[in-house]
Design a protein around this motif. Structure first.
Motif, PDB file in Angstrom:
ATOM      1  N   ALA A 153      58.684  18.700  84.136  1.00 58.40           N
ATOM      2  CA  ALA A 153      58.077  19.415  83.000  1.00 58.40           C
ATOM      3  C   ALA A 153      58.217  20.915  83.200  1.00 58.40           C
ATOM      4  N   THR A 154      58.103  21.661  82.105  1.00 61.00           N
ATOM      5  CA  THR A 154      58.149  23.119  82.175  1.00 61.00           C
ATOM      6  C   THR A 154      56.822  23.673  81.672  1.00 61.00           C
ATOM      7  N   ILE A 155      56.315  24.678  82.386  1.00 56.14           N
ATOM      8  CA  ILE A 155      55.036  25.304  82.039  1.00 56.14           C
ATOM      9  C   ILE A 155      55.293  26.638  81.348  1.00 56.14           C
ATOM     10  N   LEU A 156      54.569  26.895  80.274  1.00 57.16           N
ATOM     11  CA  LEU A 156      54.589  28.205  79.621  1.00 57.16           C
ATOM     12  C   LEU A 156      53.235  28.868  79.847  1.00 57.16           C
ATOM     13  N   ARG A 157      53.269  30.082  80.392  1.00 54.56           N
ATOM     14  CA  ARG A 157      52.031  30.830  80.615  1.00 54.56           C
ATOM     15  C   ARG A 157      52.064  32.118  79.792  1.00 54.56           C
ATOM     16  N   PRO A 158      51.574  32.096  78.578  1.00 53.17           N
ATOM     17  CA  PRO A 158      51.546  33.341  77.793  1.00 53.17           C
ATOM     18  C   PRO A 158      50.370  34.226  78.180  1.00 53.17           C
ATOM     19  N   SER A 159      50.525  35.522  77.985  1.00 52.70           N
ATOM     20  CA  SER A 159      49.399  36.437  78.068  1.00 52.70           C
ATOM     21  C   SER A 159      48.608  36.257  76.769  1.00 52.70           C
ATOM     22  N   VAL A 160      47.805  37.220  76.386  1.00 54.81           N
ATOM     23  CA  VAL A 160      47.057  37.121  75.127  1.00 54.81           C
ATOM     24  C   VAL A 160      48.048  36.997  73.974  1.00 54.81           C
ATOM     25  N   LYS A 213      64.415  26.160  83.789  1.00 51.63           N
ATOM     26  CA  LYS A 213      64.468  25.347  85.004  1.00 51.63           C
ATOM     27  C   LYS A 213      63.358  24.298  84.981  1.00 51.63           C
ATOM     28  N   PRO A 214      63.699  23.028  85.144  1.00 55.74           N
ATOM     29  CA  PRO A 214      62.666  21.984  85.199  1.00 55.74           C
ATOM     30  C   PRO A 214      61.673  22.267  86.324  1.00 55.74           C
ATOM     31  N   GLU A 296      59.338  38.059  86.856  1.00 61.42           N
ATOM     32  CA  GLU A 296      60.381  38.964  86.372  1.00 61.42           C
ATOM     33  C   GLU A 296      61.630  38.870  87.249  1.00 61.42           C
ATOM     34  N   ALA A 297      61.437  38.854  88.568  1.00 59.75           N
ATOM     35  CA  ALA A 297      62.575  38.818  89.493  1.00 59.75           C
ATOM     36  C   ALA A 297      63.357  37.511  89.385  1.00 59.75           C
ATOM     37  N   GLU A 298      62.646  36.423  89.083  1.00 54.46           N
ATOM     38  CA  GLU A 298      63.286  35.105  89.023  1.00 54.46           C
ATOM     39  C   GLU A 298      63.730  34.718  87.617  1.00 54.46           C
ATOM     40  N   GLY A 304      64.383  36.090  80.358  1.00 47.77           N
ATOM     41  CA  GLY A 304      65.118  35.082  81.096  1.00 47.77           C
ATOM     42  C   GLY A 304      65.569  33.923  80.225  1.00 47.77           C
ATOM     43  N   LEU A 305      64.862  33.724  79.112  1.00 47.56           N
ATOM     44  CA  LEU A 305      65.230  32.672  78.157  1.00 47.56           C
ATOM     45  C   LEU A 305      66.098  33.221  77.030  1.00 47.56           C
TER      46      LEU A 305
END
Length: 335
Positions: A153-160, A213-214, A296-298, A304-305
Protein backbone atom coordinates in the motif's frame (compact mmCIF):
# COMPACT_ATOMS: atom_id res chain seq x y z
CA UNK A 1 -25.80 13.50 -21.15
CA UNK A 2 -23.35 10.86 -22.29
CA UNK A 3 -23.40 7.29 -21.01
CA UNK A 4 -20.24 5.96 -19.41
CA UNK A 5 -18.34 3.20 -21.16
CA UNK A 6 -15.41 1.76 -19.22
CA UNK A 7 -13.71 -0.53 -21.70
CA UNK A 8 -10.89 -1.26 -19.25
CA UNK A 9 -13.35 -2.32 -16.55
CA UNK A 10 -11.35 -0.54 -13.84
CA UNK A 11 -13.25 -0.08 -10.59
CA UNK A 12 -11.96 1.89 -7.60
CA UNK A 13 -13.69 1.95 -4.21
CA UNK A 14 -13.26 5.19 -2.28
CA UNK A 15 -14.02 4.89 1.43
CA UNK A 16 -15.11 8.23 2.86
CA UNK A 17 -15.57 9.56 -0.66
CA UNK A 18 -18.43 11.92 0.24
CA UNK A 19 -16.20 14.16 2.38
CA UNK A 20 -14.07 17.20 1.57
CA UNK A 21 -11.10 15.44 -0.02
CA UNK A 22 -13.35 12.68 -1.32
CA UNK A 23 -15.44 14.82 -3.64
CA UNK A 24 -12.32 16.19 -5.33
CA UNK A 25 -10.76 12.74 -5.60
CA UNK A 26 -13.95 11.25 -7.07
CA UNK A 27 -14.00 13.98 -9.74
CA UNK A 28 -10.31 13.39 -10.57
CA UNK A 29 -10.78 9.61 -10.78
CA UNK A 30 -13.79 9.99 -13.05
CA UNK A 31 -11.74 12.18 -15.39
CA UNK A 32 -9.08 9.46 -15.45
CA UNK A 33 -11.66 6.97 -16.67
CA UNK A 34 -12.21 4.97 -13.48
CA UNK A 35 -15.59 3.59 -12.50
CA UNK A 36 -15.90 5.01 -8.99
CA UNK A 37 -17.67 3.25 -6.14
CA UNK A 38 -18.15 5.67 -3.23
CA UNK A 39 -18.38 3.74 0.04
CA UNK A 40 -20.03 5.70 2.83
CA UNK A 41 -22.29 5.17 5.85
CA UNK A 42 -25.00 7.32 4.25
CA UNK A 43 -25.18 6.74 0.47
CA UNK A 44 -28.13 9.13 0.27
CA UNK A 45 -25.76 11.94 1.26
CA UNK A 46 -23.37 11.11 -1.60
CA UNK A 47 -25.75 11.61 -4.54
CA UNK A 48 -24.23 15.04 -5.17
CA UNK A 49 -21.15 13.24 -6.52
CA UNK A 50 -22.90 11.57 -9.44
CA UNK A 51 -22.86 14.65 -11.75
CA UNK A 52 -19.06 14.71 -11.43
CA UNK A 53 -18.87 11.88 -13.95
CA UNK A 54 -20.83 10.41 -16.85
CA UNK A 55 -24.08 8.52 -16.32
CA UNK A 56 -23.34 5.29 -14.45
CA UNK A 57 -19.70 6.12 -13.75
CA UNK A 58 -20.06 7.11 -10.08
CA UNK A 59 -22.10 4.97 -7.72
CA UNK A 60 -22.60 5.27 -3.94
CA UNK A 61 -22.77 2.15 -1.78
CA UNK A 62 -23.34 1.64 1.94
CA UNK A 63 -20.31 0.67 4.03
CA UNK A 64 -19.40 1.04 7.68
CA UNK A 65 -15.91 0.40 9.06
CA UNK A 66 -17.51 -1.34 12.05
CA UNK A 67 -19.07 -4.03 9.82
CA UNK A 68 -16.54 -6.12 7.84
CA UNK A 69 -19.27 -7.59 5.62
CA UNK A 70 -20.16 -4.14 4.31
CA UNK A 71 -16.49 -3.43 3.52
CA UNK A 72 -16.18 -6.71 1.64
CA UNK A 73 -19.30 -5.94 -0.40
CA UNK A 74 -18.01 -2.47 -1.26
CA UNK A 75 -14.74 -3.98 -2.53
CA UNK A 76 -16.29 -6.84 -4.49
CA UNK A 77 -14.72 -6.81 -7.96
CA UNK A 78 -12.69 -3.64 -7.31
CA UNK A 79 -9.22 -3.22 -8.80
CA UNK A 80 -8.15 -0.48 -6.40
CA UNK A 81 -9.19 1.23 -3.18
CA UNK A 82 -8.56 4.50 -1.37
CA UNK A 83 -9.21 5.04 2.33
CA UNK A 84 -10.10 8.63 3.25
CA UNK A 85 -12.03 7.89 6.44
CA UNK A 86 -10.96 10.24 9.22
CA UNK A 87 -12.16 12.82 11.72
CA UNK A 88 -10.74 16.12 12.98
CA UNK A 89 -12.33 15.93 16.43
CA UNK A 90 -13.91 13.20 18.52
CA UNK A 91 -17.66 13.00 19.05
CA UNK A 92 -19.50 10.16 20.76
CA UNK A 93 -18.55 6.80 19.27
CA UNK A 94 -16.58 8.60 16.57
CA UNK A 95 -13.23 8.66 18.34
CA UNK A 96 -9.72 8.70 16.91
CA UNK A 97 -8.91 5.12 17.83
CA UNK A 98 -12.07 3.57 16.40
CA UNK A 99 -12.01 5.60 13.17
CA UNK A 100 -8.36 6.25 12.32
CA UNK A 101 -6.65 3.22 13.88
CA UNK A 102 -9.15 0.36 14.05
CA UNK A 103 -11.07 1.70 11.05
CA UNK A 104 -7.96 1.87 8.88
CA UNK A 105 -7.06 -1.68 9.93
CA UNK A 106 -10.53 -2.94 8.99
CA UNK A 107 -10.42 -1.32 5.54
CA UNK A 108 -6.90 -2.66 4.90
CA UNK A 109 -7.90 -6.18 5.94
CA UNK A 110 -10.86 -6.02 3.59
CA UNK A 111 -8.64 -4.74 0.75
CA UNK A 112 -6.20 -7.60 1.31
CA UNK A 113 -8.98 -10.18 1.31
CA UNK A 114 -10.46 -8.66 -1.86
CA UNK A 115 -6.99 -8.81 -3.48
CA UNK A 116 -7.16 -5.25 -4.80
CA UNK A 117 -4.12 -4.38 -6.90
CA UNK A 118 -3.63 -0.83 -5.62
CA UNK A 119 -4.41 0.54 -2.18
CA UNK A 120 -3.85 4.16 -1.10
CA UNK A 121 -4.34 5.25 2.50
CA UNK A 122 -4.62 8.96 3.32
CA UNK A 123 -3.04 9.85 6.66
CA UNK A 124 -1.48 13.17 7.74
CA UNK A 125 1.87 14.85 8.22
CA UNK A 126 2.61 14.62 11.92
CA UNK A 127 1.46 11.00 12.30
CA UNK A 128 3.57 9.82 15.24
CA UNK A 129 3.07 6.86 17.56
CA UNK A 130 4.82 8.79 20.36
CA UNK A 131 2.96 12.07 19.93
CA UNK A 132 1.19 13.78 22.83
CA UNK A 133 -1.77 14.19 20.43
CA UNK A 134 -4.31 11.36 20.26
CA UNK A 135 -5.06 12.39 16.66
CA UNK A 136 -1.42 12.02 15.60
CA UNK A 137 -1.04 8.71 17.46
CA UNK A 138 -4.14 7.23 15.84
CA UNK A 139 -2.92 8.29 12.39
CA UNK A 140 0.39 6.49 13.02
CA UNK A 141 -1.42 3.39 14.27
CA UNK A 142 -3.60 3.43 11.17
CA UNK A 143 -0.55 3.61 8.90
CA UNK A 144 1.10 0.69 10.71
CA UNK A 145 -2.06 -1.41 10.45
CA UNK A 146 -2.42 -0.66 6.73
CA UNK A 147 1.17 -1.63 5.90
CA UNK A 148 0.91 -4.75 8.04
CA UNK A 149 -2.15 -5.95 6.12
CA UNK A 150 -1.12 -4.62 2.69
CA UNK A 151 2.69 -4.14 2.55
CA UNK A 152 2.44 -2.73 -0.98
CA UNK A 153 0.00 0.00 0.00
CA UNK A 154 1.00 3.64 -0.39
CA UNK A 155 0.48 6.27 2.31
CA UNK A 156 -0.34 9.91 1.59
CA UNK A 157 0.46 12.38 4.36
CA UNK A 158 -0.87 15.84 3.48
CA UNK A 159 -0.24 18.94 5.55
CA UNK A 160 -3.28 21.16 6.20
CA UNK A 161 -5.55 20.73 3.17
CA UNK A 162 -7.29 23.76 1.70
CA UNK A 163 -10.03 24.21 -0.88
CA UNK A 164 -13.51 25.74 -1.25
CA UNK A 165 -15.09 23.51 1.42
CA UNK A 166 -12.14 23.41 3.85
CA UNK A 167 -12.42 23.74 7.62
CA UNK A 168 -9.23 25.77 7.85
CA UNK A 169 -9.26 29.04 5.91
CA UNK A 170 -13.06 29.16 5.97
CA UNK A 171 -13.07 28.79 9.73
CA UNK A 172 -10.58 31.58 10.36
CA UNK A 173 -12.42 33.86 7.93
CA UNK A 174 -15.68 33.17 9.74
CA UNK A 175 -14.02 33.92 13.09
CA UNK A 176 -12.73 37.21 11.70
CA UNK A 177 -16.26 38.15 10.72
CA UNK A 178 -17.59 37.47 14.23
CA UNK A 179 -14.78 38.34 16.64
CA UNK A 180 -12.79 41.53 17.33
CA UNK A 181 -9.59 39.51 17.90
CA UNK A 182 -8.13 36.21 16.68
CA UNK A 183 -6.01 34.02 18.96
CA UNK A 184 -2.45 33.13 17.98
CA UNK A 185 -1.92 29.92 19.92
CA UNK A 186 1.70 29.55 20.95
CA UNK A 187 2.33 33.03 19.59
CA UNK A 188 1.51 31.94 16.04
CA UNK A 189 4.99 30.54 15.44
CA UNK A 190 3.90 27.04 14.34
CA UNK A 191 4.84 26.42 10.71
CA UNK A 192 2.39 24.84 8.25
CA UNK A 193 2.61 23.96 4.57
CA UNK A 194 -1.00 24.19 3.29
CA UNK A 195 -1.67 21.93 0.30
CA UNK A 196 -4.46 22.32 -2.25
CA UNK A 197 -7.09 19.57 -2.16
CA UNK A 198 -6.88 19.19 -5.95
CA UNK A 199 -3.18 18.36 -5.61
CA UNK A 200 -3.91 15.70 -2.99
CA UNK A 201 -6.48 14.16 -5.36
CA UNK A 202 -4.01 14.29 -8.26
CA UNK A 203 -1.36 12.55 -6.14
CA UNK A 204 -3.75 9.72 -5.28
CA UNK A 205 -4.60 9.31 -8.97
CA UNK A 206 -0.90 9.13 -9.88
CA UNK A 207 -0.33 6.40 -7.29
CA UNK A 208 -3.31 4.38 -8.50
CA UNK A 209 -1.96 4.70 -12.04
CA UNK A 210 1.29 3.04 -11.00
CA UNK A 211 3.52 5.95 -9.99
CA UNK A 212 5.33 5.94 -6.68
CA UNK A 213 6.97 3.30 -4.54
CA UNK A 214 4.86 0.55 -2.92
CA UNK A 215 4.99 0.72 0.86
CA UNK A 216 6.23 4.32 0.87
CA UNK A 217 4.74 7.35 2.63
CA UNK A 218 4.45 10.49 0.47
CA UNK A 219 4.35 13.83 2.28
CA UNK A 220 2.28 16.47 0.53
CA UNK A 221 2.77 20.18 1.09
CA UNK A 222 2.20 23.36 -0.87
CA UNK A 223 4.94 25.45 -2.50
CA UNK A 224 5.57 27.56 0.62
CA UNK A 225 5.82 27.24 4.39
CA UNK A 226 3.89 29.77 6.48
CA UNK A 227 3.60 30.43 10.21
CA UNK A 228 0.16 30.59 11.81
CA UNK A 229 0.63 34.34 12.21
CA UNK A 230 1.33 34.73 8.49
CA UNK A 231 -1.70 32.62 7.63
CA UNK A 232 -3.95 34.72 9.88
CA UNK A 233 -2.59 37.92 8.33
CA UNK A 234 -3.28 36.48 4.88
CA UNK A 235 -6.89 35.64 5.82
CA UNK A 236 -7.46 39.16 7.16
CA UNK A 237 -6.00 40.71 4.00
CA UNK A 238 -8.14 38.57 1.69
CA UNK A 239 -11.35 39.18 3.67
CA UNK A 240 -10.52 42.87 4.18
CA UNK A 241 -10.98 42.68 7.95
CA UNK A 242 -9.16 44.68 10.60
CA UNK A 243 -8.71 42.41 13.61
CA UNK A 244 -6.31 42.14 16.53
CA UNK A 245 -4.01 39.11 16.50
CA UNK A 246 -3.70 38.15 20.17
CA UNK A 247 -0.86 35.80 21.22
CA UNK A 248 -2.02 33.02 23.55
CA UNK A 249 0.20 30.57 25.43
CA UNK A 250 -0.22 26.86 24.83
CA UNK A 251 -1.18 26.42 28.49
CA UNK A 252 -4.00 28.97 28.36
CA UNK A 253 -5.17 27.63 24.99
CA UNK A 254 -5.32 24.09 26.39
CA UNK A 255 -7.39 25.29 29.36
CA UNK A 256 -9.79 27.14 27.06
CA UNK A 257 -9.96 24.10 24.80
CA UNK A 258 -11.08 22.02 27.78
CA UNK A 259 -13.85 24.53 28.54
CA UNK A 260 -14.89 24.53 24.86
CA UNK A 261 -15.09 20.72 24.82
CA UNK A 262 -17.22 20.71 27.99
CA UNK A 263 -19.51 23.46 26.70
CA UNK A 264 -20.02 21.62 23.42
CA UNK A 265 -20.97 18.43 25.27
CA UNK A 266 -23.42 20.27 27.53
CA UNK A 267 -24.97 21.90 24.45
CA UNK A 268 -25.21 18.49 22.73
CA UNK A 269 -22.80 19.53 20.01
CA UNK A 270 -24.62 22.76 19.17
CA UNK A 271 -21.79 25.16 20.02
CA UNK A 272 -20.98 27.17 16.85
CA UNK A 273 -18.08 25.60 14.98
CA UNK A 274 -16.07 28.84 15.17
CA UNK A 275 -15.83 28.45 18.95
CA UNK A 276 -15.08 24.73 19.09
CA UNK A 277 -11.48 23.66 19.52
CA UNK A 278 -9.94 20.93 21.63
CA UNK A 279 -6.95 20.32 23.85
CA UNK A 280 -5.75 17.74 21.33
CA UNK A 281 -5.72 20.37 18.57
CA UNK A 282 -3.58 22.57 20.82
CA UNK A 283 -1.11 19.68 21.18
CA UNK A 284 -0.91 19.41 17.39
CA UNK A 285 0.03 23.08 17.13
CA UNK A 286 3.13 22.50 19.26
CA UNK A 287 4.80 20.74 16.31
CA UNK A 288 5.46 22.14 12.82
CA UNK A 289 3.34 20.52 10.10
CA UNK A 290 5.65 20.56 7.08
CA UNK A 291 7.22 18.16 4.60
CA UNK A 292 10.32 16.51 6.09
CA UNK A 293 13.81 16.83 4.69
CA UNK A 294 13.92 13.04 4.27
CA UNK A 295 10.79 13.03 2.12
CA UNK A 296 12.20 15.81 -0.06
CA UNK A 297 15.55 14.03 -0.49
CA UNK A 298 13.87 10.74 -1.40
CA UNK A 299 11.33 12.26 -3.78
CA UNK A 300 8.34 11.31 -1.63
CA UNK A 301 6.57 14.57 -2.39
CA UNK A 302 4.25 16.13 -4.96
CA UNK A 303 7.27 17.05 -7.05
CA UNK A 304 8.44 13.46 -6.81
CA UNK A 305 5.12 12.42 -8.36
CA UNK A 306 5.56 14.94 -11.17
CA UNK A 307 3.10 17.47 -9.75
CA UNK A 308 3.62 21.21 -9.23
CA UNK A 309 1.61 22.29 -6.16
CA UNK A 310 -0.80 25.22 -6.26
CA UNK A 311 -0.25 28.06 -3.79
CA UNK A 312 -2.78 29.27 -1.27
CA UNK A 313 -2.42 32.77 -2.75
CA UNK A 314 -3.66 31.47 -6.11
CA UNK A 315 -6.66 29.54 -4.80
CA UNK A 316 -7.92 30.80 -1.44
CA UNK A 317 -9.12 34.29 -2.54
CA UNK A 318 -11.46 32.62 -5.04
CA UNK A 319 -13.63 31.33 -2.19
CA UNK A 320 -12.91 33.60 0.78
CA UNK A 321 -14.31 36.67 -1.00
CA UNK A 322 -17.73 35.81 0.48
CA UNK A 323 -16.43 36.83 3.91
CA UNK A 324 -15.81 40.43 2.81
CA UNK A 325 -18.37 43.00 3.87
CA UNK A 326 -19.41 43.49 0.23
CA UNK A 327 -18.58 39.99 -0.94
CA UNK A 328 -17.40 39.66 -4.52
CA UNK A 329 -18.16 43.34 -5.15
CA UNK A 330 -15.60 44.58 -2.60
CA UNK A 331 -12.72 46.58 -4.03
CA UNK A 332 -9.76 44.23 -3.81
CA UNK A 333 -7.33 47.13 -4.04
CA UNK A 334 -8.12 47.94 -0.41
CA UNK A 335 -7.09 44.47 0.81
Amino acid sequence: MREFSNSSGRIVTVFGGSGFIGRHLVRALAREGWRVRVATRRPDLAYHLQPLGAVGQIHAVQANIRYPQSLAAALNGADAAVNLVGILAESGKQNFDSVQAQGAAAVADAARNAEVRKFVHVSAIGADANSASAYARSKAQGEAAVLSAVPGATILRPSVVFGPEDQFFNRFASMARLLPALPLIGGGATRLQPVYVGDVAAAACRLLAGAGKPGAAYELGGPSVRTMREIMEFVLAVTQRNRILAPMSFGLASTMGGFAELANKLLLGLLPAEFVFTRDQVELLKVDNIVSKAAEAEGRTLHGLGLAPESMEAIVPSYLYRFRKSGQFADERTA
